[in-house]
Design a protein around this motif. Structure first.
Motif, PDB file in Angstrom:
ATOM      1  N   LEU A   1      78.517  40.624 117.439  1.00  0.00           N
ATOM      2  CA  LEU A   1      77.481  41.061 117.230  1.00  0.00           C
ATOM      3  C   LEU A   1      77.065  40.783 118.628  1.00  0.00           C
ATOM      4  CD1 LEU A   1      74.208  40.710 116.126  1.00  0.00           C
ATOM      5  CD2 LEU A   1      74.712  38.086 116.024  1.00  0.00           C
ATOM      6  N   THR A   2      76.318  41.983 119.184  1.00  0.00           N
ATOM      7  CA  THR A   2      75.505  41.803 120.661  1.00  0.00           C
ATOM      8  C   THR A   2      74.229  42.269 121.119  1.00  0.00           C
ATOM      9  OG1 THR A   2      75.424  44.815 120.379  1.00  0.00           O
ATOM     10  CG2 THR A   2      77.851  43.107 120.749  1.00  0.00           C
ATOM     11  N   THR A   3      73.700  42.109 122.113  1.00  0.00           N
ATOM     12  CA  THR A   3      72.096  42.378 121.969  1.00  0.00           C
ATOM     13  C   THR A   3      72.045  42.761 123.712  1.00  0.00           C
ATOM     14  OG1 THR A   3      69.749  41.700 121.723  1.00  0.00           O
ATOM     15  CG2 THR A   3      71.184  40.205 122.578  1.00  0.00           C
ATOM     16  N   THR A   4      71.047  43.500 123.762  1.00  0.00           N
ATOM     17  CA  THR A   4      70.479  44.051 125.000  1.00  0.00           C
ATOM     18  C   THR A   4      70.004  42.857 125.605  1.00  0.00           C
ATOM     19  OG1 THR A   4      69.093  45.555 123.978  1.00  0.00           O
ATOM     20  CG2 THR A   4      71.286  46.540 124.975  1.00  0.00           C
ATOM     21  N   ALA A   5      69.939  42.424 126.727  1.00  0.00           N
ATOM     22  CA  ALA A   5      69.836  41.416 127.638  1.00  0.00           C
ATOM     23  C   ALA A   5      68.843  41.525 129.001  1.00  0.00           C
ATOM     24  CB  ALA A   5      70.108  39.690 128.006  1.00  0.00           C
TER      25      ALA A   5
ATOM     26  N   THR B   1      76.995  37.842 121.356  1.00  0.00           N
ATOM     27  CA  THR B   1      75.582  37.037 121.270  1.00  0.00           C
ATOM     28  C   THR B   1      76.911  35.546 120.680  1.00  0.00           C
ATOM     29  OG1 THR B   1      76.405  37.485 118.917  1.00  0.00           O
ATOM     30  CG2 THR B   1      74.053  38.448 120.290  1.00  0.00           C
ATOM     31  N   GLY B   2      77.956  34.989 120.312  1.00  0.00           N
ATOM     32  CA  GLY B   2      79.259  35.004 120.484  1.00  0.00           C
ATOM     33  C   GLY B   2      79.450  34.422 118.757  1.00  0.00           C
TER      34      GLY B   2
ATOM     35  N   PHE C   1      78.242  45.518 116.901  1.00  0.00           N
ATOM     36  CA  PHE C   1      77.007  45.403 115.548  1.00  0.00           C
ATOM     37  C   PHE C   1      75.506  44.835 116.769  1.00  0.00           C
ATOM     38  CE2 PHE C   1      73.005  44.457 112.879  1.00  0.00           C
ATOM     39  CZ  PHE C   1      73.510  44.949 112.201  1.00  0.00           C
ATOM     40  N   LEU C   2      74.998  46.145 117.113  1.00  0.00           N
ATOM     41  CA  LEU C   2      74.039  46.053 118.053  1.00  0.00           C
ATOM     42  C   LEU C   2      72.544  45.404 117.984  1.00  0.00           C
ATOM     43  CD1 LEU C   2      72.416  45.511 121.229  1.00  0.00           C
ATOM     44  CD2 LEU C   2      72.583  48.079 120.785  1.00  0.00           C
ATOM     45  N   THR C   3      72.367  43.805 118.060  1.00  0.00           N
ATOM     46  CA  THR C   3      70.824  43.581 116.687  1.00  0.00           C
ATOM     47  C   THR C   3      69.554  43.909 118.226  1.00  0.00           C
ATOM     48  OG1 THR C   3      70.045  41.839 115.902  1.00  0.00           O
ATOM     49  CG2 THR C   3      71.183  41.301 117.161  1.00  0.00           C
TER      50      THR C   3
END
Length: 459
Positions: A129-133, A171-172, A216-218
């Motif tokens: 689970l990833t995201t852009t920060a 995201t861990g 999976f990019l949230t």
């Protein structure tokens, strides 16, 4: 659907919190962080839930209770080592295992479901689970290959200058093929800056084995916030508060100032309730339709009836009926039962008492350990004297009684139906129904005595 398992990482002490309370037990809107995680992850219909505990294990297990199985990580040697502790419970099972951190209280059940579905649809051995920060400082970077597939995850402290420019972060939270996870964990090394066994290293091990790794990019970066210190805790509280308040407003609740209104995650509020600024509603409270709460009101574990108004007051662990007027500055203490169309006015305290329909305790009174009937008027300054220094005793005021101002009712005592207690009385014996009770010293006037006192002062 595949079997689904979850591992929650809750073993860390959280030294950056600078607290004697273990990190995952710090509350967000009144609920421990780890409980938020459990409540959301359980919405995906798990077959088994395992929580890894370490520091404060007994307290964490006590708070979570029977909702999870537990494994103790005796030494905190990294996230990979933590997950490995669940091997005895999960290693021989087929299916998908999600690994989540106990300090990520904002991830929703919908996101967990989408992650599971994506992982199982792609047939990956691991999905991150990833995201852009906007500011990825401190987070592990997700490094993709030329085809856009996840190649590895690099912790911030181990990243090169080029890798630090990547703003897609880990995201861990992960989904794994359960068998592949525990097989790869055996190959994880602690050859890194921290000397720990990193769970993200499983990604690179699977890639080296030509296994498929997905991401999976949230789009909701704020949802993935990990709470490591008090600043992040306040941020999580703010995000959770906004989420809950907006949900209530979309369901027909008027919140005049959402930024200054605090509603707990278990609170039920019906349509057409109005909440004024400075109000705090927590616990298992229920607010019925057309009630008005606030301003500056605190309600905990209470039911507040239809069309009831509670303003500038505190109520806890009590039941409040319909069309009741409470406040300003009233205190409804635990185990109060307030009937319909009751008035509890300014600076009135009610504790472990029942007040019947249409009764009034308008101001400056204490009603403790009492049964008050219906259509009773309790005058200003009345006290039910319930405590002798050792035991509490019951005061009973029957229907349609009238208690005059500044009266003391010394329990145990009963004031009968329809009776009057004269103002300023101290009642120590039962008052029969339809009676007038006067219990005060007889007034004596000494005419001219005031002049004598004045002359004495002048001498």
């Amino acid at each position: 659907m595949m079997n689904r398992y979850a591992v929650i990482l809750a073993a860390g002490q959280g030294t950056r919190m600078k607290s004697t309370l273990y990190k995952v037990l710090h509350p967000v809107l009144g609920r421990p962080m780890v409980q938020h995680v459990i409540n959301q992850i359980k919405t995906v219909d798990l077959d088994q839930l395992v929580t890894i505990v370490g520091f404060g294990a007994d307290q964490v297990m006590e708070d979570i209770g029977s909702e999870s199985q537990f494994v103790v990580q005796e030494k905190q040697l990294g996230t990979g080592h933590a997950v490995q502790q669940a091997e005895g419970l999960l290693k021989d099972k087929d299916g998908t295992t999600i690994v989540v951190c106990g300090d990520t209280p904002l991830i929703t059940g919908e996101t967990y479901q989408a992650l599971f579905d994506h992982h199982e649809k792609t047939g990956a051995k691991a999905t991150v689970l990833t995201t852009t920060a906007p500011d990825p400082t401190g987070y592990g970077r997700v490094i993709r290959n030329d085809d856009g597939e996840v190649e590895r995850i690099v912790e911030h402290k181990d990243a090169t200058d080029e890798e630090l420019q990547v703003n897609e972060i880990n995201t861990g939270t992960y989904c794994f093929d359960n068998q592949a996870l525990f097989h790869a964990l055996k190959k994880v090394s602690n050859d890194n800056a921290q000397g720990e066994y990193y769970l993200p290293d499983v990604i690179e091990i699977l890639r080296n084995n030509k296994e498929k790794v997905s991401a999976f990019l949230t789009p909701n970066h704020s949802e993935t916030l990990g709470v490591n210190d008090r600043v992040a805790l306040a941020q999580a509280e703010k995000i959770m508060k906004k989420r809950i308040n907006e949900n209530h407003m979309r369901n027909g609740v008027t919140i005049i100032d959402p930024d200054n209104t605090y509603i707990g995650p278990d609170v039920i509020i019906e349509q057409d309730v109005m909440i004024h600024p400075g109000s705090i509603i927590t616990g298992s409270s229920t607010i019925k339709t057309n009630a008005i709460i606030g301003p500056h009101t605190e309600i905990t574990n209470c039911t507040v009836g239809e069309e009831t108004v509670v303003k500038q007051s505190v109520a806890k662990d009590s039941q409040i009926g319909n069309r009741v007027q409470i406040g300003p500055y009233a205190h409804i203490r635990p185990e109060a039962q307030v009937g319909n169309e009751v008035k509890v006015g300014n600076f009135v305290e009610v504790k472990k008492s029942t007040i019947g329909d249409k009764s009034k305790v308008s101001h400056l009174s204490y009603i403790g350990d009492a049964n008050v009937g219906s259509n009773v008027n309790v005058g200003c300054g009345t006290i039910t004297v319930n405590y002798d220094g050792k035991n509490k005793f019951l005061t009973t005021i029957e229907d349609e009684a009238f208690i005059g101002c500044n009266s003391n009712l010394i329990a145990p005592v009963t004031v009968g139906k329809g009776s009057y207690v004269a103002a300023g009385s101290t009642i120590t014996k039962d008052v029969p129904g339809d009676s007038l009770s006067v219990a005060r010293a007889r007034q004596t006037n000494k005419e001219g005595y005031a002049t004598k006192l004045k002359n004495r002062k002048q001498d």
